[in-house]
Design a protein around this motif. Structure first.
Motif, mmCIF file in Angstrom:
data_model
loop_
_atom_site.group_PDB
_atom_site.id
_atom_site.type_symbol
_atom_site.label_atom_id
_atom_site.label_comp_id
_atom_site.label_asym_id
_atom_site.label_seq_id
_atom_site.Cartn_x
_atom_site.Cartn_y
_atom_site.Cartn_z
ATOM 1 N N UNK A 168 -0.035 -3.851 14.427
ATOM 2 C CA UNK A 168 -1.475 -3.546 14.407
ATOM 3 C C UNK A 168 -2.064 -3.246 15.777
ATOM 4 N N UNK A 169 -1.451 -3.747 16.845
ATOM 5 C CA UNK A 169 -2.018 -3.527 18.181
ATOM 6 C C UNK A 169 -1.526 -2.233 18.815
ATOM 7 N N UNK A 170 -0.232 -1.911 18.632
ATOM 8 C CA UNK A 170 0.324 -0.719 19.274
ATOM 9 C C UNK A 170 0.448 0.466 18.325
ATOM 10 N N UNK A 171 0.367 0.198 17.018
ATOM 11 C CA UNK A 171 0.564 1.223 15.984
ATOM 12 C C UNK A 171 1.979 1.796 15.983
ATOM 13 N N UNK A 172 2.902 1.069 16.602
ATOM 14 C CA UNK A 172 4.301 1.498 16.585
ATOM 15 C C UNK A 172 4.933 1.013 15.287
ATOM 16 N N UNK A 224 0.839 -1.194 0.000
ATOM 17 C CA UNK A 224 0.000 0.000 0.000
ATOM 18 C C UNK A 224 0.877 1.249 0.000
ATOM 19 N N UNK A 225 0.546 2.201 -0.856
ATOM 20 C CA UNK A 225 1.245 3.480 -0.914
ATOM 21 C C UNK A 225 0.371 4.539 -0.257
ATOM 22 N N UNK A 226 0.838 5.109 0.842
ATOM 23 C CA UNK A 226 0.056 6.097 1.588
ATOM 24 C C UNK A 226 -0.066 7.396 0.796
ATOM 25 N N UNK A 227 -1.170 8.080 1.008
ATOM 26 C CA UNK A 227 -1.381 9.369 0.344
ATOM 27 C C UNK A 227 -0.752 10.510 1.142
ATOM 28 N N UNK A 228 -0.666 10.354 2.459
ATOM 29 C CA UNK A 228 -0.046 11.381 3.296
ATOM 30 C C UNK A 228 1.456 11.147 3.377
ATOM 31 N N UNK A 229 2.190 12.214 3.622
ATOM 32 C CA UNK A 229 3.624 12.077 3.812
ATOM 33 C C UNK A 229 3.897 11.497 5.201
ATOM 34 N N UNK A 230 5.118 11.046 5.377
ATOM 35 C CA UNK A 230 5.518 10.494 6.675
ATOM 36 C C UNK A 230 5.286 11.517 7.793
ATOM 37 N N UNK A 231 5.708 12.755 7.561
ATOM 38 C CA UNK A 231 5.569 13.791 8.594
ATOM 39 C C UNK A 231 4.100 14.051 8.922
ATOM 40 N N UNK A 232 3.235 14.028 7.926
ATOM 41 C CA UNK A 232 1.808 14.259 8.153
ATOM 42 C C UNK A 232 1.164 13.115 8.926
ATOM 43 N N UNK A 233 1.687 11.895 8.758
ATOM 44 C CA UNK A 233 1.043 10.712 9.336
ATOM 45 C C UNK A 233 1.581 10.327 10.708
ATOM 46 N N UNK A 234 2.806 10.756 11.028
ATOM 47 C CA UNK A 234 3.397 10.344 12.293
ATOM 48 C C UNK A 234 2.571 10.870 13.466
ATOM 49 N N UNK A 235 2.377 10.007 14.457
ATOM 50 C CA UNK A 235 1.556 10.262 15.650
ATOM 51 C C UNK A 235 0.071 10.333 15.342
ATOM 52 N N UNK A 236 -0.304 10.025 14.103
ATOM 53 C CA UNK A 236 -1.726 9.930 13.738
ATOM 54 C C UNK A 236 -2.023 8.517 13.231
ATOM 55 N N UNK A 237 -1.445 8.166 12.102
ATOM 56 C CA UNK A 237 -1.639 6.821 11.557
ATOM 57 C C UNK A 237 -0.728 5.802 12.241
ATOM 58 N N UNK A 238 0.373 6.267 12.799
ATOM 59 C CA UNK A 238 1.335 5.388 13.468
ATOM 60 C C UNK A 238 2.175 6.213 14.429
ATOM 61 N N UNK A 239 2.917 5.518 15.274
ATOM 62 C CA UNK A 239 3.838 6.160 16.213
ATOM 63 C C UNK A 239 5.255 5.688 15.924
ATOM 64 N N UNK A 240 6.232 6.515 16.298
ATOM 65 C CA UNK A 240 7.640 6.139 16.135
ATOM 66 C C UNK A 240 8.067 5.244 17.293
ATOM 67 N N UNK A 241 8.974 4.315 16.999
ATOM 68 C CA UNK A 241 9.555 3.482 18.059
ATOM 69 C C UNK A 241 10.303 4.369 19.040
ATOM 70 N N UNK A 242 11.141 5.251 18.526
ATOM 71 C CA UNK A 242 11.808 6.268 19.329
ATOM 72 C C UNK A 242 11.695 7.608 18.591
ATOM 73 N N UNK A 243 12.743 7.993 17.873
ATOM 74 C CA UNK A 243 12.646 9.252 17.143
ATOM 75 C C UNK A 243 13.451 9.150 15.864
ATOM 76 N N UNK A 244 12.868 9.662 14.788
ATOM 77 C CA UNK A 244 13.548 9.676 13.501
ATOM 78 C C UNK A 244 13.705 11.124 13.059
#
Length: 201
Positions: free
Chosen positions: A155-159, A59-79
């Protein structure tokens, strides 16, 4: 490409872009030589045009990584991203065992491929079958859609975990840099064991 692993902290960092601070790191300061012949370490470059078919199955997301972080998914630590949104580095959970396995199996590879009618370089950061899992999602880093990352999202933690970089920007991610392995291991178990046997700890 500089990849660090501090076994005591169980943390790692992947420097996707070259920068001035990298100059302080040299393989003679790394404990990776306690496990492998450093002269044998490499990041292979492989031409594989049909890899684009594997990318197209994800799947190719329509939003950019920056737009989706902390919304569609969370970072393990920080990128770390630059001002435009291009990824400079990845902070991740990384133990000595994990690091040595990735190095031994040459998980870090650079592929030349065709995708979306364009030439790309794909830098894998994990085992091939995990990188190209159909459940992973590809996120563009900017609206220009010239650099992407492949994410595995729990899928459970969205990390999320970054599995690969897909780039057509050789100016940002130079091929010579990506192909030059600088695996920095600190506080390894073997280092401590050898020092204990010498009565140095």
């Amino acid at each position: 490409m500089l990849i660090t692993c501090d076994n005591h902290m169980q943390m790692g960092y992947i420097y996707l872009m070259p920068n001035d601070s990298i100059e302080e790191y040299t393989l003679d300061k790394s404990e990776i030589g306690l496990f492998y012949d450093v002269s044998s370490l490499s990041i292979p470059r492989i031409k594989w045009n049909s890899m684009g078919q594997s990318l197209s199955q994800m799947r190719l997301a329509t939003k950019t990584y920056r737009e989706a972080v902390d919304k569609a998914f969370h970072c393990e630590f920080w990128n770390d991203l630059d001002q435009e949104g291009y990824m400079m580095g990845i902070e991740l959970y990384l133990t000595e065992d994990m690091f040595l396995t990735l190095v031994a199996h040459q998980a870090f590879k650079l592929y030349d491929t065709r995708w979306r009618n364009q030439d790309f370089r794909v830098l894998t950061l994990d085992a091939y079958h995990d990188v190209f899992n159909k459940n992973n999602i590809i996120y563009p880093l900017t609206a220009a859609k010239d650099v992407f990352v492949i994410l595995a999202i729990d899928p459970s933690t969205k990390i999320s975990k970054i599995m690969a970089l897909i780039s057509s920007r050789d100016d940002l991610y130079p091929i010579d840099y990506l192909r030059n392995p600088l695996f920095m291991l600190a506080n390894s178990s073997r280092y401590y064991n050898e020092n204990e046997s010498l009565g140095m700890t």
